[in-house]
Design an enzyme around this catalytic site. Structure first.
Site, PDB file in Angstrom:
ATOM      1  N   TYR A  74     -22.546 -16.805  51.796  1.00 38.01           N
ATOM      2  CA  TYR A  74     -22.216 -18.060  51.090  1.00 38.01           C
ATOM      3  C   TYR A  74     -23.076 -19.231  51.566  1.00 38.01           C
ATOM      4  CZ  TYR A  74     -19.173 -22.103  49.878  1.00 38.01           C
ATOM      5  OH  TYR A  74     -18.671 -23.291  49.444  1.00 38.01           O
TER       6      TYR A  74
ATOM      7  N   ASP B  30     -30.558  -9.860  56.120  1.00 33.18           N
ATOM      8  CA  ASP B  30     -29.112  -9.697  55.966  1.00 33.18           C
ATOM      9  C   ASP B  30     -28.806  -8.199  55.941  1.00 33.18           C
ATOM     10  OD1 ASP B  30     -26.832 -11.885  54.511  1.00 33.18           O
ATOM     11  OD2 ASP B  30     -26.341  -9.763  54.811  1.00 33.18           O
TER      12      ASP B  30
ATOM     13  N   GLY C 165     -22.536  -9.931  52.672  1.00 29.85           N
ATOM     14  CA  GLY C 165     -23.351 -10.671  51.709  1.00 29.85           C
ATOM     15  C   GLY C 165     -23.688  -9.828  50.485  1.00 29.85           C
TER      16      GLY C 165
ATOM     17  N   ASP D 261     -30.325  -5.490  60.443  1.00 28.10           N
ATOM     18  CA  ASP D 261     -29.646  -6.254  61.481  1.00 28.10           C
ATOM     19  C   ASP D 261     -30.521  -7.458  61.884  1.00 28.10           C
ATOM     20  OD1 ASP D 261     -27.699  -6.396  63.906  1.00 28.10           O
ATOM     21  OD2 ASP D 261     -29.707  -6.394  64.790  1.00 28.10           O
TER      22      ASP D 261
ATOM     23  N   ALA E   4     -23.015 -13.622  60.757  1.00 27.59           N
ATOM     24  CA  ALA E   4     -21.891 -13.538  61.700  1.00 27.59           C
ATOM     25  C   ALA E   4     -20.688 -12.942  60.997  1.00 27.59           C
ATOM     26  CB  ALA E   4     -21.526 -14.927  62.213  1.00 27.59           C
TER      27      ALA E   4
ATOM     28  N   SER F 205     -16.738 -13.608  60.385  1.00 33.07           N
ATOM     29  CA  SER F 205     -16.056 -14.905  60.389  1.00 33.07           C
ATOM     30  C   SER F 205     -14.612 -14.873  59.886  1.00 33.07           C
ATOM     31  CB  SER F 205     -16.865 -15.907  59.565  1.00 33.07           C
ATOM     32  OG  SER F 205     -16.923 -15.491  58.225  1.00 33.07           O
TER      33      SER F 205
ATOM     34  N   TYR G 259     -12.714 -15.307  67.139  1.00 31.90           N
ATOM     35  CA  TYR G 259     -13.823 -15.851  66.354  1.00 31.90           C
ATOM     36  C   TYR G 259     -14.333 -17.144  66.996  1.00 31.90           C
ATOM     37  CZ  TYR G 259     -16.063 -18.492  62.604  1.00 31.90           C
ATOM     38  OH  TYR G 259     -16.917 -19.261  61.867  1.00 31.90           O
TER      39      TYR G 259
HETATM   40  N1  UFG Z   1      -3.976 -21.786  53.120  1.00 26.90           N
HETATM   41  C1  UFG Z   1      -2.836 -21.585  52.350  1.00 26.90           C
HETATM   42  N2  UFG Z   1      -2.809 -20.521  51.493  1.00 26.90           N
HETATM   43  C2  UFG Z   1      -3.855 -19.660  51.363  1.00 26.90           C
HETATM   44  C3  UFG Z   1      -5.029 -19.874  52.147  1.00 26.90           C
HETATM   45  C4  UFG Z   1      -5.063 -20.949  53.009  1.00 26.90           C
HETATM   46  O1  UFG Z   1      -1.872 -22.344  52.447  1.00 26.90           O
HETATM   47  O2  UFG Z   1      -3.759 -18.710  50.577  1.00 26.90           O
HETATM   48  C5  UFG Z   1      -4.018 -22.950  54.018  1.00 26.90           C
HETATM   49  C6  UFG Z   1      -4.271 -22.573  55.454  1.00 26.90           C
HETATM   50  O3  UFG Z   1      -3.076 -22.265  56.107  1.00 26.90           O
HETATM   51  C7  UFG Z   1      -4.954 -23.837  55.985  1.00 26.90           C
HETATM   52  C8  UFG Z   1      -5.714 -24.380  54.769  1.00 26.90           C
HETATM   53  O4  UFG Z   1      -5.110 -23.758  53.636  1.00 26.90           O
HETATM   54  O5  UFG Z   1      -4.006 -24.777  56.366  1.00 26.90           O
HETATM   55  C9  UFG Z   1      -7.185 -24.024  54.785  1.00 26.90           C
HETATM   56  O6  UFG Z   1      -7.309 -22.636  55.049  1.00 26.90           O
HETATM   57  P1  UFG Z   1      -8.695 -21.867  54.981  1.00 26.90           P
HETATM   58  O7  UFG Z   1      -8.431 -20.439  55.300  1.00 26.90           O
HETATM   59  O8  UFG Z   1      -9.386 -22.188  53.707  1.00 26.90           O
HETATM   60  O9  UFG Z   1      -9.554 -22.533  56.135  1.00 26.90           O
HETATM   61  P2  UFG Z   1      -9.197 -22.704  57.685  1.00 26.90           P
HETATM   62  O10 UFG Z   1      -8.979 -24.156  57.893  1.00 26.90           O
HETATM   63  O11 UFG Z   1      -8.180 -21.785  58.166  1.00 26.90           O
HETATM   64  O12 UFG Z   1     -10.538 -22.130  58.329  1.00 26.90           O
HETATM   65  C10 UFG Z   1     -11.751 -22.825  58.359  1.00 26.90           C
HETATM   66  C11 UFG Z   1     -12.897 -21.845  58.347  1.00 26.90           C
HETATM   67  C12 UFG Z   1     -12.802 -20.919  59.534  1.00 26.90           C
HETATM   68  C13 UFG Z   1     -12.754 -21.730  60.770  1.00 26.90           C
HETATM   69  C14 UFG Z   1     -11.686 -22.781  60.689  1.00 26.90           C
HETATM   70  C15 UFG Z   1     -11.782 -23.733  61.820  1.00 26.90           C
HETATM   71  O13 UFG Z   1     -12.849 -21.111  57.170  1.00 26.90           O
HETATM   72  O14 UFG Z   1     -13.915 -20.085  59.562  1.00 26.90           O
HETATM   73  O15 UFG Z   1     -11.805 -23.549  59.515  1.00 26.90           O
HETATM   74  O16 UFG Z   1     -10.545 -23.921  62.376  1.00 26.90           O
HETATM   75  F1  UFG Z   1     -12.495 -20.936  61.831  1.00 26.90           F
END
Ligand code: UFG
Length: 329
Positions: free
Chosen positions: A13, A33, A38, A53, A74, A76, A140
């Site tokens: 992405y 990649d 991806g 790799d 990575a 993630s 992570y």
């Molecule tokens: N959420 C929901 N429902 C869903 C998906 C997410 O309520 O179906 C909420 C999560 O609980 C969170 C918010 O939406 O509060 C955002 O969630 P994401 O999964 O989109 O993103 P995160 O904040 O968890 O994660 C992002 C990056 C990670 C990184 C993190 C840093 O995607 O790679 O920020 O803390 F580790």
């Protein structure tokens, strides 16, 4: 001046958007990649593609003489990292160390690394500055922090010019390049899948957080703005330095606000239900972004959540298909 850059993870992405932006600026781009997450057809036309790799390929390829490496490759997924630590320590840390070794061996001068807000863990204050304590709450985050530390010492010892960019919540799309994960965990693409009729409803993970509407608050940043910060980082860093910058909008939106914005943009009802909190989710993650603004002269050009969602929606609906069509015509 145009440069020659190696983009690891350039079929993913953020990597594909950065590769596209580098090409638009006239640079020579090679993408490496392993296609584990991806997509081959996400690699922008005009980029050379090498399947494999990242560290392995870099070891031989960097002999050609590159001006820099942008390292996105990575693993993630937070939950997966907790369940399978070895694949994260090796996949992220071992690979990055071997990439650093290859860069030193071949004298590749510059590195831009994809770090993350997850290095801060559960912050004691918000917005989060780069000087905040780094106490990750999952594997992570630990692996990304370990790589940041390694980069600091390699820069000091070997004169590498390095920048780590700590992303907050990346969203949106840039032209034909957007988010297409086979395992989707991110909020905005999930909500848009509901809008597109590909899922029944979105689960709101927790509505009892100490925030205004009880749902968790995040700092959503447009992927094209994020890519622009990488281009600036390449030009601002000096040999022997490792700089760290947070990349966010500096504004937070709650889960409910995101869903509401998606309803407005798509015109769809988008059913939602409240579910249990997701383990390890902090209540609020918002970036203090002054350092990137002052030192890189960078500021988000697309900070509006509606615009971010609009671009993600355009991509989700037909961005990728339109691109695939244009390639076969
Ligand atoms: N959420 C929901 N429902 C869903 C998906 C997410 O309520 O179906 C909420 C999560 O609980 C969170 C918010 O939406 O509060 C955002 O969630 P994401 O999964 O989109 O993103 P995160 O904040 O968890 O994660 C992002 C990056 C990670 C990184 C993190 C840093 O995607 O790679 O920020 O803390 F580790």
């Amino acid at each position: 001046p145009a440069g020659k850059f190696l983009v690891t993870g350039g079929a993913g992405y953020v990597g594909s958007v950065c590769a596209a932006r580098l090409l638009e600026e006239g640079h020579d781009v090679t993408v490496v990649d392993d296609l584990s997450t991806g997509h081959r057809d996400a690699v922008p036309p005009g980029a050379r593609f090498v399947h494999g790799d990242a560290a392995e390929v870099a070891r031989s390829l960097l002999a050609e003489g590159f001006d820099g490496v942008l390292h996105f490759a990575a693993k993630s997924l937070v939950a997966e990292s907790v369940a399978e630590p070895a694949s994260y320590w090796h996949g992220n840390v071992t690979t990055s160390l071997r990439l650093l070794d290859a860069m030193c061996w071949h004298g590749t001068p510059r590195l831009v690394f994809s770090s993350t807000a997850a290095t801060y863990g559960n912050p004691d204050r918000t917005p989060i500055p780069e000087s905040a304590p780094t106490e990750p709450t999952n594997t992570y985050g630990f692996t990304k922090l370990a790589i940041d530390h390694a980069i600091t010492t390699y820069a000091q010892a070997h004169g590498l010019a390095a920048v780590s960019l700590r992303y907050f919540n990346v969203a949106g799309a840039h032209r034909y390049w957007g988010e297409r994960h086979s395992v989707e965990t991110h909020l905005i693409p999930i909500v848009l899948q509901v809008a597109a009729g590909e899922r029944d409803r979105v689960q709101i993970y927790g509505d009892d957080y100490p925030t205004e509407d009880g749902t968790a608050v995040r700092d959503y940043i447009h992927v094209a703005d994020l890519a622009d910060a990488h281009l600036r980082a390449l030009h601002h860093v000096a040999a022997g330095e490792h700089r760290i910058y947070n990349l966010g909008n500096g504004a937070g939106f709650s889960v409910r606000e995101v869903i509401e914005t998606c309803r407005e943009v798509t015109g769809q009802h988008i059913p939602s239900v409240t579910a249990a909190r997701r383990q390890g989710d902090p209540a609020v993650l918002v970036a203090a972004g002054e350092r990137a603004r002052t030192e890189l002269g960078w500021k988000p050009e697309r900070p509006n959540l509606g615009d971010i969602v609009n671009d993600a929606w355009a991509f989700a609906r037909d961005g990728h298909t339109a691109y695939a069509r244009s390639r076969t015509d």
